[in-house]
Design a protein around this motif. Structure first.
Motif, PDB file in Angstrom:
ATOM      1  N   VAL A 241       0.658  -0.956   0.086  1.00  0.00           N
ATOM      2  CA  VAL A 241      -0.208   0.110   0.027  1.00  0.00           C
ATOM      3  C   VAL A 241       0.943   1.212  -0.070  1.00  0.00           C
ATOM      4  CG1 VAL A 241      -1.695   1.030   1.180  1.00  0.00           C
ATOM      5  CG2 VAL A 241      -1.706  -1.141   1.332  1.00  0.00           C
ATOM      6  N   ARG A 242       0.489   2.319  -0.851  1.00  0.00           N
ATOM      7  CA  ARG A 242       1.443   3.583  -0.879  1.00  0.00           C
ATOM      8  C   ARG A 242       1.234   4.179   0.726  1.00  0.00           C
ATOM      9  NH1 ARG A 242       1.594   7.970  -5.611  1.00  0.00           N
ATOM     10  NH2 ARG A 242       2.494   9.700  -4.213  1.00  0.00           N
ATOM     11  N   ARG A 243       2.538   4.450   0.710  1.00  0.00           N
ATOM     12  CA  ARG A 243       2.579   5.578   2.091  1.00  0.00           C
ATOM     13  C   ARG A 243       2.474   6.999   1.916  1.00  0.00           C
ATOM     14  NH1 ARG A 243       7.361   1.817   5.355  1.00  0.00           N
ATOM     15  NH2 ARG A 243       6.690  -0.233   4.646  1.00  0.00           N
ATOM     16  N   GLU A 244       2.022   7.535   2.780  1.00  0.00           N
ATOM     17  CA  GLU A 244       1.739   9.106   2.827  1.00  0.00           C
ATOM     18  C   GLU A 244       2.451   9.457   4.044  1.00  0.00           C
ATOM     19  OE1 GLU A 244       0.825  10.414   0.237  1.00  0.00           O
ATOM     20  OE2 GLU A 244      -0.607   9.067  -0.882  1.00  0.00           O
ATOM     21  N   LYS A 245       2.475  10.911   4.278  1.00  0.00           N
ATOM     22  CA  LYS A 245       3.114  11.606   5.317  1.00  0.00           C
ATOM     23  C   LYS A 245       1.971  12.447   6.066  1.00  0.00           C
ATOM     24  CE  LYS A 245       7.207  12.667   6.136  1.00  0.00           C
ATOM     25  NZ  LYS A 245       8.601  13.127   6.342  1.00  0.00           N
ATOM     26  N   CYS A 246       1.649  12.260   7.236  1.00  0.00           N
ATOM     27  CA  CYS A 246       0.541  13.319   7.846  1.00  0.00           C
ATOM     28  C   CYS A 246       0.655  14.363   7.754  1.00  0.00           C
ATOM     29  CB  CYS A 246       0.187  12.683   9.292  1.00  0.00           C
ATOM     30  SG  CYS A 246      -1.212  13.580  10.047  1.00  0.00           S
ATOM     31  N   HIS A 247      -0.042  15.484   7.424  1.00  0.00           N
ATOM     32  CA  HIS A 247       0.004  16.798   7.116  1.00  0.00           C
ATOM     33  C   HIS A 247       0.240  17.468   8.409  1.00  0.00           C
ATOM     34  CE1 HIS A 247      -4.046  18.136   7.845  1.00  0.00           C
ATOM     35  NE2 HIS A 247      -4.108  16.869   7.182  1.00  0.00           N
ATOM     36  N   TRP A 248      -0.239  16.944   9.415  1.00  0.00           N
ATOM     37  CA  TRP A 248      -0.361  17.357  10.773  1.00  0.00           C
ATOM     38  C   TRP A 248       0.856  16.884  11.751  1.00  0.00           C
ATOM     39  CZ3 TRP A 248      -3.105  21.387  12.722  1.00  0.00           C
ATOM     40  CH2 TRP A 248      -3.152  21.634  13.998  1.00  0.00           C
ATOM     41  N   CYS A 249       0.844  15.759  11.906  1.00  0.00           N
ATOM     42  CA  CYS A 249       1.971  15.102  12.894  1.00  0.00           C
ATOM     43  C   CYS A 249       3.339  14.679  12.118  1.00  0.00           C
ATOM     44  CB  CYS A 249       1.313  14.072  13.880  1.00  0.00           C
ATOM     45  SG  CYS A 249       0.993  12.721  13.310  1.00  0.00           S
ATOM     46  N   GLU A 250       3.142  14.528  10.941  1.00  0.00           N
ATOM     47  CA  GLU A 250       4.191  14.069   9.960  1.00  0.00           C
ATOM     48  C   GLU A 250       4.772  12.630  10.062  1.00  0.00           C
ATOM     49  OE1 GLU A 250       7.481  16.750  10.302  1.00  0.00           O
ATOM     50  OE2 GLU A 250       6.449  18.156   9.077  1.00  0.00           O
ATOM     51  N   MET A 251       3.658  11.834  10.909  1.00  0.00           N
ATOM     52  CA  MET A 251       3.726  10.441  10.707  1.00  0.00           C
ATOM     53  C   MET A 251       3.574   9.621   9.468  1.00  0.00           C
ATOM     54  SD  MET A 251       4.927   9.748  14.094  1.00  0.00           S
ATOM     55  CE  MET A 251       4.654   8.000  14.215  1.00  0.00           C
ATOM     56  N   GLU A 252       4.368   8.745   9.147  1.00  0.00           N
ATOM     57  CA  GLU A 252       3.758   7.929   7.992  1.00  0.00           C
ATOM     58  C   GLU A 252       2.597   7.188   8.223  1.00  0.00           C
ATOM     59  OE1 GLU A 252       7.075   5.743   5.250  1.00  0.00           O
ATOM     60  OE2 GLU A 252       7.088   4.994   7.396  1.00  0.00           O
ATOM     61  N   LEU A 253       1.789   7.188   7.214  1.00  0.00           N
ATOM     62  CA  LEU A 253       0.482   6.406   7.195  1.00  0.00           C
ATOM     63  C   LEU A 253       0.186   5.556   5.907  1.00  0.00           C
ATOM     64  CD1 LEU A 253      -2.095   7.910   5.744  1.00  0.00           C
ATOM     65  CD2 LEU A 253      -1.120   9.658   7.274  1.00  0.00           C
ATOM     66  N   ILE A 254      -0.686   4.702   6.048  1.00  0.00           N
ATOM     67  CA  ILE A 254      -1.495   4.142   4.940  1.00  0.00           C
ATOM     68  C   ILE A 254      -2.793   4.015   5.055  1.00  0.00           C
ATOM     69  CG2 ILE A 254       0.599   2.246   4.397  1.00  0.00           C
ATOM     70  CD1 ILE A 254      -1.426   0.264   5.824  1.00  0.00           C
ATOM     71  N   GLY A 255      -3.415   4.285   3.786  1.00  0.00           N
ATOM     72  CA  GLY A 255      -4.919   4.310   4.097  1.00  0.00           C
ATOM     73  C   GLY A 255      -5.325   5.687   4.187  1.00  0.00           C
ATOM     74  N   ASP A 256      -6.390   6.259   4.653  1.00  0.00           N
ATOM     75  CA  ASP A 256      -6.806   7.401   4.560  1.00  0.00           C
ATOM     76  C   ASP A 256      -7.067   8.646   5.554  1.00  0.00           C
ATOM     77  OD1 ASP A 256      -8.893   6.511   5.723  1.00  0.00           O
ATOM     78  OD2 ASP A 256     -10.533   7.293   4.297  1.00  0.00           O
ATOM     79  N   ARG A 257      -6.330   7.848   6.645  1.00  0.00           N
ATOM     80  CA  ARG A 257      -6.389   8.539   8.096  1.00  0.00           C
ATOM     81  C   ARG A 257      -4.922   8.279   8.841  1.00  0.00           C
ATOM     82  NH1 ARG A 257     -10.162  11.295  10.348  1.00  0.00           N
ATOM     83  NH2 ARG A 257     -11.688  10.653   8.720  1.00  0.00           N
ATOM     84  N   CYS A 258      -4.560   9.275   9.548  1.00  0.00           N
ATOM     85  CA  CYS A 258      -3.216   8.969  10.431  1.00  0.00           C
ATOM     86  C   CYS A 258      -3.581   8.093  11.665  1.00  0.00           C
ATOM     87  CB  CYS A 258      -2.831  10.363  10.760  1.00  0.00           C
ATOM     88  SG  CYS A 258      -1.253  10.213  11.875  1.00  0.00           S
ATOM     89  N   GLY A 259      -2.936   7.094  12.051  1.00  0.00           N
ATOM     90  CA  GLY A 259      -3.192   6.511  13.160  1.00  0.00           C
ATOM     91  C   GLY A 259      -2.742   6.966  14.486  1.00  0.00           C
ATOM     92  N   PHE A 260      -2.057   8.223  14.476  1.00  0.00           N
ATOM     93  CA  PHE A 260      -1.655   8.773  15.762  1.00  0.00           C
ATOM     94  C   PHE A 260      -2.618   9.854  15.891  1.00  0.00           C
ATOM     95  CE2 PHE A 260       1.863   5.916  15.723  1.00  0.00           C
ATOM     96  CZ  PHE A 260       2.326   5.935  16.942  1.00  0.00           C
TER      97      PHE A 260
END
Length: 288
Positions: A241-260
């Motif tokens: 799955v493509r990884r993104e960086k959360c625009h708020w806390c800058e954690m890595e994520l997959i899917g459409d919502r940051c887990g943190f």
């Protein structure tokens, strides 16, 4: 984890155990904050996986601890799975926590992996089952002595009356193991009928979680969960799955919502990539 009976035994020597964040009546707020702070100091990040059926006071306690510690290194991940399914997901995240996946990816992977856990139960009555729509006909049948119902909670909900002419319970189209936990029911339907129909590769037994009777509305049940048993398959599934960086806390994520921090992807990112995790995005590798 929020309940000790949702921590399944490890499948290998590498799988770590889970820390228990107890309910308000079992531990003072001061001790709970101290325990969580210690976990952060020891491990760097804390991922708290808890069921949507948790008591409201317990959920408020979790959010209160995160707020008081003012930490963006605590992920509160709520999942809508039955108790045994939650236990399976907890063990899978424990297995993945020792891989090279980042904490943000592990936390957000909970939503992905929950789509590959087939959770359900065999019930002797659906009279108090309030988590799914139950027809008046099914309610009436539940009063007939000897009636049994098979209920699938996810990935899609389904309810059937067990019998010779019953429609099949929709199962996984990939190789799984089946975890079975018996309540007050002595029925062998899950092992003798469901397992062969789903072509499971192995059957394992577990103790019934204490929350299961309340979740399913009866203590006369057999709870089950089919899941991908191979950690390498889970890893490959997440890594595809493509990884993104959360625009708020800058954690890595997959899917459409940051887990943190629970922030959704920015609108432009959501338009560029499909948001749901499951089957249309990720093919499940063959399990040998």
């Amino acid at each position: 984890m929020t309940s000790a009976d949702l921590v399944l035994p490890p499948t290998d020597q590498q799988t770590p155990t889970a820390a228990l964040l107890q309910a308000p009546e079992a531990q003072t707020m001061e001790l709970a904050i101290g325990d969580t702070h210690l976990l952060l100091e020891q491990h760097g990040y804390v991922i708290v996986l808890y069921p949507s059926s948790i008591q409201p006071a317990h959920e408020r306690r979790l959010h209160g601890i995160r707020s008081i510690l003012e930490s963006d290194r605590i992920a509160l991940v709520k999942v809508d799975l039955p108790p045994l399914g939650v236990a399976v997901l907890v063990r899978q995240l424990r297995q993945l926590s020792v891989s090279d996946l980042s904490p943000g990816v592990v936390a957000s992977a909970a939503r992905l992996l929950s789509h590959y856990i087939y959770s359900g139960a065999l019930l002797h009555s659906v009279a108090k089952l309030d988590r799914f729509p139950v027809s008046l006909k099914s309610h009436a049948k539940s009063w007939v002595p000897g009636s049994q119902f098979a209920v699938l909670a996810g990935p899609e909900s389904q309810l059937i009356k067990v019998g010779p002419q019953a429609e099949p319970l929709a199962g996984p189209e990939f190789g799984t193991h089946l975890l079975v936990a018996k309540g007050q029911s002595q029925s062998d339907w899950v092992q003798e009928t469901l397992a062969p129909a789903w072509k499971v590769q192995a059957i394992h037994e577990a103790s019934l979680p204490s929350e299961s009777s309340r979740w399913w509305g009866t203590g006369k049940l057999v709870e089950f969960a089919a899941y991908l048993p191979d950690i390498s398959v889970l890893y490959q599934l997440i890594s595809s799955v493509r990884r993104e960086k959360c625009h708020w806390c800058e954690m890595e994520l997959i899917g459409d919502r940051c887990g943190f921090c629970s922030s959704p992807l920015a609108a432009s990112e959501n338009r560029a990539h499909s948001t749901g995790v499951p089957h249309h995005e990720v093919g499940v590798p063959a399990v040998s």
